[in-house]
Scaffold this motif. Sequence first.
Motif, PDB file in Angstrom:
ATOM      1  N   SER A   1     109.244   9.528  73.593  1.00 21.25           N
ATOM      2  CA  SER A   1     110.449  10.292  73.263  1.00 21.25           C
ATOM      3  C   SER A   1     110.423  10.830  71.834  1.00 21.25           C
TER       4      SER A   1
ATOM      5  N   GLN B   1     113.606  12.887  75.043  1.00 19.89           N
ATOM      6  CA  GLN B   1     112.934  14.055  75.596  1.00 19.89           C
ATOM      7  C   GLN B   1     113.916  14.813  76.487  1.00 19.89           C
TER       8      GLN B   1
ATOM      9  N   GLU C   1     114.123  15.792  79.409  1.00 24.92           N
ATOM     10  CA  GLU C   1     113.606  15.598  80.765  1.00 24.92           C
ATOM     11  C   GLU C   1     114.623  14.770  81.546  1.00 24.92           C
TER      12      GLU C   1
ATOM     13  N   LYS D   1     114.466  12.112  83.479  1.00 23.25           N
ATOM     14  CA  LYS D   1     114.337  10.662  83.354  1.00 23.25           C
ATOM     15  C   LYS D   1     114.817  10.186  81.983  1.00 23.25           C
ATOM     16  N   SER D   2     114.474  10.944  80.926  1.00 21.83           N
ATOM     17  CA  SER D   2     114.858  10.542  79.576  1.00 21.83           C
ATOM     18  C   SER D   2     116.351  10.657  79.362  1.00 21.83           C
TER      19      SER D   2
ATOM     20  N   TYR E   1     111.700  20.112  72.771  1.00 19.76           N
ATOM     21  CA  TYR E   1     112.449  21.113  73.548  1.00 19.76           C
ATOM     22  C   TYR E   1     111.677  22.419  73.608  1.00 19.76           C
TER      23      TYR E   1
ATOM     24  N   ILE F   1     114.425  24.066  83.069  1.00 25.26           N
ATOM     25  CA  ILE F   1     114.939  22.700  83.187  1.00 25.26           C
ATOM     26  C   ILE F   1     115.365  22.151  81.830  1.00 25.26           C
ATOM     27  N   HIS F   2     114.658  22.532  80.761  1.00 26.34           N
ATOM     28  CA  HIS F   2     115.048  22.101  79.424  1.00 26.34           C
ATOM     29  C   HIS F   2     116.382  22.731  79.028  1.00 26.34           C
TER      30      HIS F   2
END
Length: 256
Positions: free
Chosen positions: A5, A143, A145, A147-148, A182, A188-189
């Motif tokens: 991360s 991150q 993402e 999951k993060s 980023y 998605i970001h």
Amino acid sequence: NAGGSGKTTIAAHLAYLIGSSGYSVALIDLDPQGSVSLFSGLPRPQNNRSLATVLQDNFAGDWPTVDLWQDHLENVVAIQGEMGLVKSINELVLHERGAYLLADRLADFPLPHDLIIFDCPATLGPLPLIALSASTHLLVPIQVEPKSADGAGKLLEWFYHSFRRLRLKPEPTILGILPNQYDRRLAIHRNILEQLTPQLKQLNIHGFPPIRFSSEFKNASAQGLPLHLYRPRHPACQDFNPIVASIRQALTEASK
């Protein structure tokens, strides 16, 4: 509580930037893998001079500090982590002051620095807990993402549960959530960042502008340097300005 991360990247850059602005900084590595040593170009600690020795009952105040980027700064040091911390984890669980041991050391043998930065490992075990009990402010890099982002929610739950369990008075202030790596070209970001902002607002938690993705961070860390020394004109150097300003404000308020 996730690997990759950017915890050490952020910690090392903040140590350099706050040090460059005139404050003295100690960067303490709680990672048994010694991430700070790797990212800052330090050799592995010699003669057991690491954070593990600080956590021993016979510690007498000889903090094992080493200078960072001494060709450029005179006021930033590190206390290295290494595999001896694996043994410390088991000892902390059994110690009667285990969760408060690092805070105890800092109270009994204060470091002279204006700012102490703890770089925690990617786990919610005893090592982050001793950092938590010794902290005044918390910064959470994530991150961008799925999951993060979900992991950040679990981390906040762990914070508040630990505050109550440890009866921390005052409770550490959450300085903010810092989106990292980023890439605005990725939909998605952009979507995750768009969703994250109102969620943090509801929780009354500050969301910093993101640190952009760049492979130059890896190239800089391979040389043991912050990006600001490796490529000072890189646009990502400016991404740290809001965080540095927030920390400097906290230091000013603390001095008052």
